[in-house]
Design an enzyme around this catalytic site. Structure first.
Site, mmCIF file in Angstrom:
data_model
loop_
_atom_site.group_PDB
_atom_site.id
_atom_site.type_symbol
_atom_site.label_atom_id
_atom_site.label_comp_id
_atom_site.label_asym_id
_atom_site.label_seq_id
_atom_site.Cartn_x
_atom_site.Cartn_y
_atom_site.Cartn_z
ATOM 1 N N GLU A 176 50.545 37.353 39.901
ATOM 2 C CA GLU A 176 49.936 38.164 38.861
ATOM 3 C C GLU A 176 50.217 37.598 37.466
ATOM 4 O OE1 GLU A 176 48.272 42.034 39.366
ATOM 5 O OE2 GLU A 176 47.544 40.074 39.988
ATOM 6 N N THR A 230 41.257 41.445 32.617
ATOM 7 C CA THR A 230 42.497 42.106 32.203
ATOM 8 C C THR A 230 43.037 41.541 30.898
ATOM 9 O OG1 THR A 230 43.054 42.580 34.508
ATOM 10 C CG2 THR A 230 44.853 42.648 32.916
#
Length: 358
Positions: A176, A230
């Site tokens: 991530e 994001t």
């Protein structure tokens, strides 16, 4: 009782009844000695794992609360590469329209696989990966986290699952960090299932929150054809937060946790609807989102907010029939006010299991 997991890395502490400190696993797979090194052999030639979509942030739970939901997700197949210790390659990716890199070091499944092999120890082989994307990119449903979780669980399965899901969150976190930021509110629940509170990422400390009581809980997820990466959505976040806003979001975050533990869908929906810090700056960037939120509540939802970084909108209901009506209303608002077509609209339950073998 909530279950707490802590990990400061591969060399953590000792497990107790309600609290887990992740540590280097005791390998139960076959091992061979070569050149003074103990190599760990796989127990399967191939292993396939699925990891579910997630809803993160849940309004005022920004970066510290997420949950796994049933339905779509990502699937990864890991295959043994004989006599290539530690090597990771990506053979094929399906469902991404050719957008994702096949270079393992630049792809979330490759990074998760590399980190998982490190946690396992000294593998006697390498791993080849195939990814099937069931989730759209930049959807706000934990797309990259689901890929990482599925890859970590599949690679772990090749060797007989010597590493716990708790510790595999560390592999997912590394993945991530490379693609969307160092936060575990997606990869934690995608691996572990259910609601997961991220008390800390460094050192990693997760708290599982069981949804209490017997009241039904449904999530309405409507994903429009619009991408909200994001990194871009994080760029608009305020650097300074007013004192009153901090207090408000703290109380609503506490209400979120109370609602989960009590099994109170109405309170959960009301609390996730009440973010006054992140949602106000992100919603205007998603065409029609403000109207979608209003339409969801008018149709019977307890509350509505942005799922993850968006553009997916999530609403909470306690009845599947009401959920279908809410989904239609949200989709109509995206079309009329946002001028966006709809990629998907679903009414789903909580996924209590997380990553699983296929």
């Amino acid at each position: 009782m909530q279950q707490q997991i802590r990990a400061s890395g591969p060399a953590g502490g000792i497990a107790s009844h309600a609290q887990y400190r992740c540590r280097r696993p005791v390998v139960s797979t076959r091992a061979a000695v070569a050149g003074g090194k103990v190599y760990i052999d796989p127990v399967k030639k191939e292993c396939t794992a699925f990891a579910p979509a997630t809803v993160a942030n849940l309004g005022p739970g920004f970066d510290w609360l997420g949950c796994a939901v049933e339905g779509e997700g990502d699937t990864v197949t890991a295959r043994v590469l004989p006599d290539q210790p530690g090597k990771v390659v990506i053979d094929k990716i399906e469902g991404d329209n050719g957008r994702l890199s096949l270079n393992a070091a630049d792809n979330c499944i490759g990074i998760a696989a590399i980190e998982t092999l490190k946690l396992i120890g000294q593998p006697s082989c390498g791993v080849a990966l195939t990814l099937h994307k069931g989730l759209p990119l930049g959807s706000g449903m934990g797309s990259s986290a689901a890929s990482a979780a599925a890859a970590a669980w599949a690679v772990n399965g090749l060797f007989g699952s010597p590493v716990s899901k708790d510790e595999l969150v560390l592999a997912g976190l590394a993945s991530e960090a490379a693609v969307s930021g160092y936060h575990a509110d997606n990869v934690g629940p995608s691996l572990l299932g259910g609601f997961v509170l991220v008390r800390s990422c460094d050192p990693l400390e997760l708290v599982r929150l069981p949804f209490g009581g017997s009241d039904p809980l449904y999530f309405v997820l409507v994903n429009p054809l619009f991408e909200a990466p994001t990194k871009q959505m994080r760029a608009v976040l305020p650097r300074d937060v007013p004192f009153k806003s901090m207090i408000h979001n703290s109380t609503q975050g506490g209400a979120l946790v109370a609602a989960i533990l009590q099994g109170n869908a109405r309170l959960l929906g009301s609390a996730l609807d009440s973010d006054c810090i992140v949602e106000p700056v992100r919603a205007p960037l998603i065409p029609g989102m403000i109207a979608v939120k209003a339409a969801a509540k008018e149709a019977g939802a307890y509350g509505c907010t942005i799922s993850g970084a968006g553009p997916t909108a999530v609403a909470v209901v306690s009845d599947a029939g009401v959920g279908a009506r809410v989904a239609d209303a949200m989709a109509a608002a995206f079309r009329s006010e946002g001028k966006l077509e709809i990629n998907s609209k679903v009414v789903v339950r909580l996924d209590p299991e997380g990553a699983k073998f296929v």
